[in-house]
Design a protein around this motif. Structure first.
Motif, mmCIF file in Angstrom:
data_model
loop_
_atom_site.group_PDB
_atom_site.id
_atom_site.type_symbol
_atom_site.label_atom_id
_atom_site.label_comp_id
_atom_site.label_asym_id
_atom_site.label_seq_id
_atom_site.Cartn_x
_atom_site.Cartn_y
_atom_site.Cartn_z
ATOM 1 N N GLU A 490 43.708 44.591 23.653
ATOM 2 C CA GLU A 490 42.448 44.732 24.383
ATOM 3 C C GLU A 490 41.295 44.496 23.397
ATOM 4 O OE1 GLU A 490 42.349 45.071 27.563
ATOM 5 O OE2 GLU A 490 44.519 45.316 27.758
ATOM 6 N N GLN A 491 40.990 43.220 23.149
ATOM 7 C CA GLN A 491 40.058 42.879 22.083
ATOM 8 C C GLN A 491 38.661 43.440 22.314
ATOM 9 O OE1 GLN A 491 40.245 38.628 21.536
ATOM 10 N NE2 GLN A 491 42.110 38.769 20.326
ATOM 11 N N SER A 492 38.241 43.557 23.557
ATOM 12 C CA SER A 492 36.908 44.104 23.832
ATOM 13 C C SER A 492 36.792 45.539 23.342
ATOM 14 C CB SER A 492 36.611 44.046 25.325
ATOM 15 O OG SER A 492 37.551 44.814 26.055
ATOM 16 N N ILE A 493 37.933 46.213 23.179
ATOM 17 C CA ILE A 493 37.956 47.587 22.691
ATOM 18 C C ILE A 493 38.303 47.631 21.205
ATOM 19 C CG2 ILE A 493 39.159 49.803 22.857
ATOM 20 C CD1 ILE A 493 39.435 49.315 25.833
ATOM 21 N N SER A 494 39.409 46.965 20.820
ATOM 22 C CA SER A 494 39.881 47.056 19.441
ATOM 23 C C SER A 494 38.953 46.353 18.457
ATOM 24 C CB SER A 494 41.293 46.475 19.324
ATOM 25 O OG SER A 494 41.305 45.113 19.704
ATOM 26 N N ASP A 495 38.186 45.343 18.915
ATOM 27 C CA ASP A 495 37.270 44.633 18.019
ATOM 28 C C ASP A 495 35.933 45.341 17.858
ATOM 29 O OD1 ASP A 495 39.178 42.748 17.636
ATOM 30 O OD2 ASP A 495 38.254 41.197 18.863
#
Length: 545
Positions: A490-495
């Protein structure tokens, strides 16, 4: 005489109504070269002698005011700008009709299209009727041009309404020329000093503020402010509204002191007019408290938030979420000021109120639990060594709060993962990602705090029990790390920098705990160390860009 009083006196002395005949918006000179003071134009060298007077130039926060709606009103019976004022139905309404215009077929159609468009527009946020509102507003614009002429105020009204719709729907390229056209038409028809021109300039400034085109916003608000001061007077709420927005722009431009004076004066005008408890005045006070908090002026922020909380308690009581939210903000200010015990007591009351409001599993409930636990841990550290039993009791309460926070956050994350596909299909993914991100941050923070708490407990226990507690602490930190790894896709979260910072904190805590352990595992230690370096590089590179 205070600086604020001196500013007011000087601006009044400099005011010259005749000099308010400014050029149309499109022909304004570069505002960076000249500064306008109460109707006179001064060079910057002269300005420095006058101690940077507050009308020289100017932020939702907030800036939350940038989401408000400024629709143009239908018709006004007032033919003189001296008597014309904007109504309270919508922010910055344009009252534009000339009494000499008789009702005809075009007038009736224009009114029907405008009313229907406004109705669909105001429902658009919940029912998605932007396209239907656009059709009505376009029809209103066409009827206005055919029935009244290309340069008639009805056309300006239609342009303003259509511009507002495009602003809300983020079609900014279409919105700007319509706002400018509305200003130009009203200037030609009523003169540059008419209050309706001031309302249109305020709307255009509002648009530029939302776009962060701060210098353009500053020019619009300054012109609108001078018009409203001349026509409405300095005690009028519309004058105060433009003053507040000008202060908002100044704040975003880094002119904090000038912004503060404007926002304070805006609040004073509202209170003097009996509007001190209105929603708009309360929002301005919250904005001012936020400015004070950002500059570490905690006593001033505390005084304002206490004043707001007192008003909320009297008007709404603790059964209102509005009261709870203000109390939570006050608690955070008290925490920043080092008043931990008072902050804990207030947050505990907020937590009880949220439970009574059936917000048992809201993310803010988990956040309150986390904050209370953290502050209790800090208070425990300050207890005398002889108070071991009291310290352990406080730590037990903190553990219970953190476990509940972890449970709520994890449940919300699971719900986010389940609903993600559905919400993306129906266009609601942005809100879902925001909720998911908040839950992940709270979960990582709670697990990290739980690990720190369990490590802290070792100082109050026997050596045999210490090893057991240390294992529990490591388990909490490993859970923190595994949660982040689980959500890497979940890149929007992990990034997110915030998420990565919490993950990095967990990694460092686990690394230190392993290094101090009796049975160190060199392979695991090296692996965690490499992960720490990688995350540090990712955060550093993200901040550079």
């Amino acid at each position: 005489m205070s600086f604020r009083q001196a500013v007011r006196k000087l601006c009044k002395e400099l005011a010259n109504p005749a000099s308010l005949q400014t050029k149309p918006f499109n022909s304004l000179p570069n505002a960076g070269k000249l500064i306008e003071l109460g109707g006179h134009t001064r060079t910057k060298s002269r300005l420095e002698m006058l101690q940077w007077i507050f009308l020289s130039g100017q932020a939702a926060f907030i800036v939350g005011a940038c989401s408000s709606t400024s629709m143009a009103e239908d018709v006004s019976t007032a033919s003189s700008s001296k008597n014309a004022t904007s109504t309270d139905d919508f922010s910055g309404l344009l009252k534009v009709e000339d009494e000499s215009v008789k009702s005809n077929e075009h007038t009736s159609k224009w009114r029907v299209f405008t009313d229907n468009g406004r109705e669909y527009f105001l429902k658009a946020s919940s029912f998605g009727n932007i396209p239907q509102a656009e059709r009505f507003f376009l029809s209103a614009l066409q009827e206005a041009k055919q029935g009244f002429g290309e340069r008639d105020p009805h056309v300006a009204s239609a342009c303003n309404n259509l511009a507002e719709l495009y602003r809300v729907s983020k079609d900014f390229d279409k919105a700007e020329p319509l706002y400018v056209e509305a200003v130009n038409i009203l200037e030609e028809y009523f003169g540059v000093n008419d209050v309706r021109v001031g309302a249109a300039l305020h709307n255009l400034g509002h648009f530029y503020l939302g776009q962060r085109k701060l210098e353009k916003a500053r020019v619009c608000y300054e012109r609108a402010l001078k018009i409203k001061r001349r026509v409405l007077g300095e005690a009028h709420t519309e004058y105060a509204d433009t003053m507040y927005h000008l202060g908002t722009v100044l704040y975003l431009q880094g002119k904090e002191k000038d912004a503060e004076y404007l926002i304070l004066d805006s609040i004073d005008i509202m209170e003097a007019g009996g509007h001190g408890e209105s929603i708009s005045c309360v929002r301005r006070m919250q904005h001012l408290a936020q400015i004070y908090n950002k500059s570490n002026r905690f006593p001033e922020a505390e005084n304002i938030l206490r004043k707001i909380l007192h008003m909320m308690e009297l008007s709404k009581g603790w059964k209102s979420l509005d009261t709870v939210v203000i109390a939570e903000r006050l608690a955070l200010t008290l925490e920043a000021a080092g008043k931990l015990k008072e902050a804990v007591e207030l947050l505990e009351r907020c937590l009880d109120a949220r439970k009574n409001l059936r917000h048992h599993e809201h993310i803010q409930t988990a956040a309150d639990m986390l904050h209370i636990a953290r502050m209790k841990i800090l208070i425990t550290k300050e207890l005398p060594e002889a108070n071991n039993s009291q310290a352990m009791a406080e730590l037990d309460k903190s553990r219970s709060l953190l476990n509940d926070s972890v449970r709520i956050a994890r449940k919300l994350i699971d719900r986010f993962l389940e609903q993600k596909e559905k919400t993306e299909r129906f266009g609601g993914s942005q809100r879902t990602r925001k909720d998911g991100h908040s839950a992940v941050v709270i979960l990582l923070q709670s697990l990290n705090a739980l690990g720190a708490l369990e490590i802290m407990e070792q100082g109050f226990l026997s050596s045999q029990t210490q090893e057991h507690i240390k294992a529990e602490a490591n388990a909490s930190l490993r859970q923190c790390i595994s949660t982040f790894q689980e959500l890497r896709s979940e890149q929007s979260i992990s990034d997110s920098l915030e998420t990565k910072a919490e993950y990095l904190s967990c990694l460092r805590s686990l690394y230190l705990s392993i290094r101090k352990g009796a049975a160190r595992q060199a392979g695991e230690e090296k692996e965690i160390q490499e992960e720490i370096r990688q995350v540090e590089d990712e955060i550093s590179n993200a901040r550079k860009t």
